[in-house]
Design a protein around this motif. Structure first.
Motif, mmCIF file in Angstrom:
data_model
loop_
_atom_site.group_PDB
_atom_site.id
_atom_site.type_symbol
_atom_site.label_atom_id
_atom_site.label_comp_id
_atom_site.label_asym_id
_atom_site.label_seq_id
_atom_site.Cartn_x
_atom_site.Cartn_y
_atom_site.Cartn_z
ATOM 1 N N HIS A 228 0.801 -1.216 0.000
ATOM 2 C CA HIS A 228 0.000 0.000 0.000
ATOM 3 C C HIS A 228 0.841 1.277 0.000
ATOM 4 N N GLU A 229 1.762 1.410 0.961
ATOM 5 C CA GLU A 229 2.554 2.633 1.071
ATOM 6 C C GLU A 229 3.770 2.356 1.945
ATOM 7 N N SER A 236 4.783 1.710 -4.517
ATOM 8 C CA SER A 236 3.624 1.258 -3.750
ATOM 9 C C SER A 236 2.360 1.566 -4.541
ATOM 10 N N ASP A 237 1.232 1.149 -4.003
ATOM 11 C CA ASP A 237 -0.049 1.458 -4.659
ATOM 12 C C ASP A 237 -0.284 2.962 -4.733
ATOM 13 N N GLY A 252 -5.163 -3.594 -3.932
ATOM 14 C CA GLY A 252 -3.815 -3.910 -3.477
ATOM 15 C C GLY A 252 -3.703 -5.135 -2.600
ATOM 16 N N THR A 255 0.973 -5.777 1.909
ATOM 17 C CA THR A 255 1.249 -5.174 3.215
ATOM 18 C C THR A 255 0.157 -5.426 4.248
ATOM 19 N N THR A 257 -2.711 -4.174 4.672
ATOM 20 C CA THR A 257 -3.132 -2.876 5.195
ATOM 21 C C THR A 257 -4.644 -2.804 5.323
ATOM 22 N N LEU A 259 -7.877 -0.713 5.688
ATOM 23 C CA LEU A 259 -8.358 0.638 5.447
ATOM 24 C C LEU A 259 -9.819 0.733 5.872
ATOM 25 N N VAL A 275 -8.094 3.659 -4.376
ATOM 26 C CA VAL A 275 -7.094 2.685 -3.922
ATOM 27 C C VAL A 275 -7.619 1.978 -2.682
ATOM 28 N N ASN A 276 -7.604 0.654 -2.705
ATOM 29 C CA ASN A 276 -8.087 -0.101 -1.552
ATOM 30 C C ASN A 276 -7.269 -1.370 -1.359
ATOM 31 N N GLN A 277 -7.327 -1.916 -0.166
ATOM 32 C CA GLN A 277 -6.681 -3.185 0.157
ATOM 33 C C GLN A 277 -7.430 -3.815 1.307
#
Length: 278
Positions: A228-229, A236-237, A252, A255, A257, A259, A275-277
């Motif tokens: 993600h970051e 990263s995404d 994504g 990681t 992550t 959210l 952007v999502n994960q």
């Protein structure tokens, strides 16, 4: 259809978290056009790591939660209420429970096929049995692996993955591409021998351009296993969203992550990318 041509990122209406199952987590996205409502529900998973069953009931953090079998039940319920459902995965399907040690990924791919996944990209742990191991069970997947920035031409996976895929759901033309993380330093080099890594941003821009301008897709999704970051300069995404164009949604992985809601990032043309994960 003319009303679909007018679709742009501002038509995105809402993101709704439909279930928190520890690992994995599923999210639903909906978007529409102004002239005629068109709803597409996108369910996505990542980093399932061979969790076929829920966590044990005595687990200190996720008692009785998670598991592909519970996800499958949830997906079935959603499909009874939603007309246009797209189910995708962002990699790391393998490794994490004894199911992988015993079945080498066969069971995971069979279950995902029964669940009706439309596509996945590969994560670093999907190389844990090497190219030979992945190739040996790949025929159990009734869905494609979309790997835009891995060149498998000198391996057993030659022509067994896709660079991109185009789907037509209710006259909504959806383009999907996939980017994976640099394997060097992350995976034993013997496990990915012959695989060439191609820079993700350039690759994503290349295939997003094809999907948008040649294939005339209305909505473009990138399946990413970049993470993600990061605090350093690693791709990263978030950076992918900022430095590309034509991509509407980045799903994504890597990681793990969580959210609370999807992020909206401005791309290289100052347009919104979701952007999502899980």
């Amino acid at each position: 259809m003319e009303e679909l041509k007018s679709h742009n990122r501002r038509n995105f209406l809402k993101k709704t978290a439909i279930a928190s199952l520890a690992i994995p987590f599923l999210s639903s996205f909906s978007f529409s056009t102004k002239k005629k409502l068109k709803k597409l529900t996108i369910l996505h998973t990542n980093d399932m790591h061979s969790h076929i069953d829920p966590f044990p009931i005595n687990d200190t953090k996720y008692p009785g939660l998670g598991g592909m079998t519970r996800v499958a039940s949830l997906v079935d319920k959603i499909r009874t209420h939603e007309k246009n459902v797209l189910l995708l995965d962002a990699g790391d399907i393998f490794q994490g429970t004894p199911y992988f040690n015993k079945y080498k990924g066969k069971l995971e791919l069979q279950l995902m096929s029964k669940m009706g996944y439309a596509g996945s990209t590969m994560g670093n742990h999907d190389f844990d049995n090497g190219i030979e191991g992945f190739s040996a069970v790949l025929h159990h997947a009734e869905f494609p692996f979309i790997c835009s920035n891995y060149d498998f031409s000198k391996t057993l996976l030659k022509e067994k993955t896709l660079k991109y895929k185009v789907l037509n759901i209710d006259n909504i033309k959806i383009g999907i591409l996939g980017v994976g993380i640099q394997l060097d330093g992350l995976v034993n080099e013997q496990l990915y021998d012959g695989v060439k890594f191609i820079e993700p941003i350039k690759t994503a821009n290349h295939y997003a351009d094809i999907l948008k301008n040649e294939k005339k897709c209305n909505f473009i999704i990138c399946l990413s296993h970049l993470g993600h970051e990061y605090s350093d300069d690693s791709i990263s995404d978030i950076k992918l969203a900022q430095k590309t164009k034509n991509i509407d949604l980045i799903i994504g992985g890597h990681t793990h992550t969580f959210l609370e809601k999807a992020k909206v990032i401005k791309n290289s043309e100052n347009k919104n990318v979701i952007v999502n994960q899980a």
